[in-house]
Design a protein around this motif. Structure first.
Motif, short mmCIF file in Angstrom:
data_model
loop_
_atom_site.label_atom_id
_atom_site.label_comp_id
_atom_site.label_asym_id
_atom_site.label_seq_id
_atom_site.Cartn_x
_atom_site.Cartn_y
_atom_site.Cartn_z
N VAL A 30 22.80 24.18 6.09
CA VAL A 30 21.38 24.34 6.35
C VAL A 30 21.23 24.99 7.72
O VAL A 30 21.58 24.43 8.74
N ILE A 31 20.70 26.20 7.70
CA ILE A 31 20.59 26.99 8.92
C ILE A 31 19.71 26.29 9.95
O ILE A 31 20.04 26.26 11.14
N LYS A 32 18.62 25.72 9.50
CA LYS A 32 17.70 25.06 10.43
C LYS A 32 18.42 23.95 11.19
O LYS A 32 18.26 23.81 12.40
N PHE A 36 12.23 25.44 22.50
CA PHE A 36 11.96 26.82 22.87
C PHE A 36 10.58 26.90 23.48
O PHE A 36 9.63 26.30 22.98
N VAL A 37 10.46 27.66 24.55
CA VAL A 37 9.18 27.80 25.24
C VAL A 37 8.25 28.69 24.43
O VAL A 37 7.07 28.40 24.26
N ILE A 38 8.77 29.78 23.93
CA ILE A 38 7.97 30.70 23.13
C ILE A 38 8.68 31.00 21.82
O ILE A 38 9.89 30.81 21.68
N ARG A 39 7.92 31.45 20.86
CA ARG A 39 8.45 31.74 19.53
C ARG A 39 9.55 32.81 19.59
O ARG A 39 10.52 32.75 18.84
N ALA A 40 9.42 33.77 20.49
CA ALA A 40 10.41 34.84 20.61
C ALA A 40 11.80 34.27 20.93
O ALA A 40 12.81 34.80 20.45
N GLU A 41 11.87 33.22 21.73
CA GLU A 41 13.15 32.58 22.03
C GLU A 41 13.77 31.99 20.77
O GLU A 41 14.97 32.11 20.54
N ALA A 42 12.96 31.34 19.97
CA ALA A 42 13.45 30.76 18.72
C ALA A 42 13.91 31.86 17.77
O ALA A 42 14.96 31.75 17.13
N LEU A 47 15.01 34.84 18.59
CA LEU A 47 16.26 35.39 19.11
C LEU A 47 17.43 34.47 18.81
O LEU A 47 18.50 34.93 18.38
N ALA A 48 17.27 33.18 19.02
CA ALA A 48 18.34 32.22 18.74
C ALA A 48 18.71 32.26 17.25
O ALA A 48 19.89 32.25 16.90
N PHE A 49 17.70 32.33 16.41
CA PHE A 49 17.94 32.38 14.96
C PHE A 49 18.67 33.66 14.58
O PHE A 49 19.64 33.64 13.84
N PHE A 50 18.22 34.80 15.11
CA PHE A 50 18.86 36.07 14.82
C PHE A 50 20.32 36.07 15.28
O PHE A 50 21.21 36.50 14.56
N GLN A 51 20.56 35.59 16.50
CA GLN A 51 21.93 35.55 17.01
C GLN A 51 22.82 34.66 16.14
O GLN A 51 23.98 34.99 15.91
N TYR A 52 22.27 33.55 15.68
CA TYR A 52 23.04 32.67 14.81
C TYR A 52 23.36 33.35 13.48
O TYR A 52 24.50 33.36 13.03
#
Length: 73
Positions: A2-4, A13-19, A21-26
Motif C-alpha cells: 500500500v503506497i499510502k 507536510f506543510v503544503i500539498r506540493a511537498e506531499a 513531491l514525496a509521493f513522486f519520488q517514492y
C-alpha cells in the motif's frame, strides 16, 4: 503493498506540493523499480535490466572466439 502506508502515512507536510513531491519520488525511485510487471516477464525493472545486461555480456563472450586463420592454397 500500500503506497499510502509506505510513503505518506506518519509524515507531516506543510503544503500539498511537498506531499506530491514525496509521493513522486517514492513512485519513481522505489515503487516502480521493484514492482513486478507482466510485460517484463514478471520481473521488476531492475531484475529485467540486470538479466538483459547479463545476457548481453554472455552473447559478447560467445562472439569473441578467436578467428581461425584463412587457409591459403
Amino acid at each position: 503493498m500500500v503506497i499510502k502506508t509506505e510513503c505518506i502515512r506518519g509524515r507531516v507536510f506543510v503544503i500539498r506540493a511537498e506531499a506530491n513531491l514525496a509521493f513522486f519520488q517514492y513512485i519513481d525511485g522505489a515503487y516502480n523499480a521493484r514492482c513486478i510487471q507482466k510485460r517484463l516477464g514478471y520481473l521488476s525493472p531492475i531484475e529485467y535490466e540486470e538479466k538483459h545486461y547479463a545476457d548481453q555480456a554472455a552473447t559478447e563472450q560467445v562472439n569473441l572466439k578467436p578467428r581461425q586463420p584463412a587457409l591459403t592454397s
